[in-house]
Design a protein around this motif. Structure first.
Motif, PDB file in Angstrom:
ATOM      1  N   VAL A  22       0.900  -1.532   0.047  1.00 47.67           N
ATOM      2  CA  VAL A  22      -0.149   0.604  -0.488  1.00 47.67           C
ATOM      3  C   VAL A  22       0.898   1.077  -0.027  1.00 47.67           C
ATOM      4  O   VAL A  22       0.832   2.307  -0.736  1.00 47.67           O
ATOM      5  N   MET A  23       1.679   1.115   0.975  1.00 47.86           N
ATOM      6  CA  MET A  23       2.509   2.679   0.939  1.00 47.86           C
ATOM      7  C   MET A  23       3.568   2.523  -0.187  1.00 47.86           C
ATOM      8  O   MET A  23       4.023   4.319  -0.942  1.00 47.86           O
ATOM      9  N   ASP A  24       4.035   1.255  -1.217  1.00 43.73           N
ATOM     10  CA  ASP A  24       4.913   1.591  -2.175  1.00 43.73           C
ATOM     11  C   ASP A  24       3.602   2.196  -3.510  1.00 43.73           C
ATOM     12  O   ASP A  24       3.952   3.471  -4.540  1.00 43.73           O
ATOM     13  N   VAL A  25       2.222   1.449  -3.412  1.00 43.29           N
ATOM     14  CA  VAL A  25       1.339   2.369  -4.464  1.00 43.29           C
ATOM     15  C   VAL A  25       1.163   3.984  -3.708  1.00 43.29           C
ATOM     16  O   VAL A  25       1.133   5.215  -5.289  1.00 43.29           O
ATOM     17  N   ALA A  26       0.886   3.690  -2.661  1.00 48.55           N
ATOM     18  CA  ALA A  26       0.799   5.508  -2.217  1.00 48.55           C
ATOM     19  C   ALA A  26       1.708   6.691  -3.134  1.00 48.55           C
ATOM     20  O   ALA A  26       2.119   7.993  -2.763  1.00 48.55           O
ATOM     21  N   GLN A  27       2.995   6.196  -2.698  1.00 45.60           N
ATOM     22  CA  GLN A  27       4.607   6.710  -3.135  1.00 45.60           C
ATOM     23  C   GLN A  27       3.819   6.926  -4.867  1.00 45.60           C
ATOM     24  O   GLN A  27       5.185   8.116  -4.847  1.00 45.60           O
ATOM     25  N   LYS A  28       4.061   5.819  -5.026  1.00 40.28           N
ATOM     26  CA  LYS A  28       4.281   6.349  -6.964  1.00 40.28           C
ATOM     27  C   LYS A  28       3.093   6.639  -7.006  1.00 40.28           C
ATOM     28  O   LYS A  28       3.519   7.478  -8.510  1.00 40.28           O
ATOM     29  N   LYS A  29       1.329   7.065  -6.470  1.00 31.86           N
ATOM     30  CA  LYS A  29       0.479   7.522  -7.481  1.00 31.86           C
ATOM     31  C   LYS A  29      -0.138   8.199  -7.112  1.00 31.86           C
ATOM     32  O   LYS A  29      -0.055   9.392  -7.252  1.00 31.86           O
ATOM     33  N   VAL A  30      -0.435   8.461  -5.739  1.00 31.01           N
ATOM     34  CA  VAL A  30      -1.425   9.302  -4.754  1.00 31.01           C
ATOM     35  C   VAL A  30      -0.197  10.918  -4.625  1.00 31.01           C
ATOM     36  O   VAL A  30      -0.852  11.492  -4.917  1.00 31.01           O
ATOM     37  N   ALA A  31       0.566  10.502  -4.461  1.00 33.36           N
ATOM     38  CA  ALA A  31       1.745  11.555  -4.016  1.00 33.36           C
ATOM     39  C   ALA A  31       2.210  12.232  -5.277  1.00 33.36           C
ATOM     40  O   ALA A  31       1.955  13.178  -4.735  1.00 33.36           O
ATOM     41  N   LEU A  32       1.245  11.628  -6.229  1.00 32.52           N
ATOM     42  CA  LEU A  32       1.710  12.530  -8.320  1.00 32.52           C
ATOM     43  C   LEU A  32       0.209  13.751  -7.754  1.00 32.52           C
ATOM     44  O   LEU A  32       0.548  14.013  -8.368  1.00 32.52           O
ATOM     45  N   TYR A  33      -0.362  13.446  -6.931  1.00 34.06           N
ATOM     46  CA  TYR A  33      -1.932  14.215  -7.418  1.00 34.06           C
ATOM     47  C   TYR A  33      -2.606  14.230  -6.377  1.00 34.06           C
ATOM     48  O   TYR A  33      -3.096  13.085  -5.572  1.00 34.06           O
ATOM     49  N   ASP A  34      -2.778  14.832  -5.321  1.00 35.02           N
ATOM     50  CA  ASP A  34      -3.373  15.900  -4.090  1.00 35.02           C
ATOM     51  C   ASP A  34      -4.587  15.872  -4.869  1.00 35.02           C
ATOM     52  O   ASP A  34      -4.853  16.891  -4.878  1.00 35.02           O
ATOM     53  N   LYS A  35      -5.650  14.875  -4.148  1.00 34.00           N
ATOM     54  CA  LYS A  35      -7.109  14.986  -4.977  1.00 34.00           C
ATOM     55  C   LYS A  35      -8.010  16.011  -3.723  1.00 34.00           C
ATOM     56  O   LYS A  35      -9.079  16.042  -3.854  1.00 34.00           O
ATOM     57  N   SER A  36      -7.035  16.083  -2.965  1.00 35.17           N
ATOM     58  CA  SER A  36      -8.096  17.467  -1.574  1.00 35.17           C
ATOM     59  C   SER A  36      -7.240  18.273  -1.485  1.00 35.17           C
ATOM     60  O   SER A  36      -7.219  19.639  -0.822  1.00 35.17           O
ATOM     61  N   GLY A  37      -6.115  18.765  -2.731  1.00 34.76           N
ATOM     62  CA  GLY A  37      -5.447  19.835  -2.259  1.00 34.76           C
ATOM     63  C   GLY A  37      -5.370  20.478  -3.725  1.00 34.76           C
ATOM     64  O   GLY A  37      -6.386  20.939  -4.986  1.00 34.76           O
ATOM     65  N   GLU A  38      -4.970  21.925  -3.736  1.00 32.13           N
ATOM     66  CA  GLU A  38      -4.679  22.401  -5.159  1.00 32.13           C
ATOM     67  C   GLU A  38      -4.531  22.378  -6.384  1.00 32.13           C
ATOM     68  O   GLU A  38      -5.133  22.604  -7.148  1.00 32.13           O
TER      69      GLU A  38
END
Length: 225
Positions: A22-38
């Motif tokens: 989960v951490m690996d995927v989150a770091q590769k995917k989610v970190a590139l795109y903050d859905k709650s931010g600017e």
């Protein structure tokens, strides 16, 4: 739930969901795109403006950024549905049909296959002729409502279900369009205060130029078409 979908999409067969995975995927995917931010709002803005600006290459790039970041595919499809009417409208009425079909399809088909449907629609919208004439028309009409308030409906186009209403001349003099040549009868449909006001100004594109000529043929100089 979006993160879980992203984790599961990495598996070719069965998968064991672990903290490390989960951490690996989150770091590769989610970190590139903050859905709650600017960045969330910046990227959807870039996506919409790329389609409005008729650039399919930029549109699919920003679409890919959202998909890779785990954006809700229904959110993406919903924004394309709005754009199809707001920015394309009657320049290409099929755009709204395809966008609506896309919204329905992505509700049935999840990640990752929905990316194909979203891409097809985004490219179609980006390469379509553009017009915001219908969008501007409703804005102008609503402005008139706010300015003039509840103007009375002309008597001849009022509903007259009772004898009393008929005695008050409700519906009197109404011309049933289908009883006339070309299914058209010239009469007033707007309140007297707004008579001759053109809220709809057809865009300069092949489809709406045809509509402009058609309206001019029907209404002559009344609306300035």
């Amino acid at each position: 739930m979006n993160l879980l979908e992203l984790v599961c999409s990495t598996a070719k067969d069965t998968i064991e969901v672990t903290n490390a995975l989960v951490m690996d995927v989150a770091q590769k995917k989610v970190a590139l795109y903050d859905k709650s931010g600017e960045q969330h709002y910046d990227i959807i803005s870039a996506f919409i403006k790329s389609m409005r600006g008729s650039d399919p290459n930029a549109a699919v790039y920003w679409l890919a950024r959202m998909i890779e970041g785990g954006e809700d595919v229904k959110f993406i499809a919903r924004r394309m549905l709005i754009l199809a009417s707001e920015d394309i409208g009657n320049a290409n009425p099929n755009a709204l049909l395809l966008a609506n079909a896309t919204f329905d399809a992505v509700n049935k088909i999840g990640h990752p296959e929905s990316r194909i449907i979203l891409s097809q629609c985004a490219v179609y919208l980006a390469t379509s002729p553009k017009s915001n004439a219908s969008y501007m028309a409703i804005n102008e009409a609503m402005a008139a409502v706010n300015k003039f308030g509840d103007l009375p409906v002309p008597l001849h186009i009022r509903n007259a279900p009772t004898k009393l209403m008929k005695n008050l001349d409700y519906g009197k003099g109404y011309k049933y369009s289908h009883s006339y040549d070309n299914n058209f009868s010239e009469q007033e449909y707007l309140p007297e205060t707004l008579s001759g006001t053109a809220f709809y100004d057809p865009g300069n594109n092949a489809r709406e130029n045809e509509l402009r000529n058609y309206l001019k043929k029907l209404w002559k100089e009344k609306y300035g078409y």
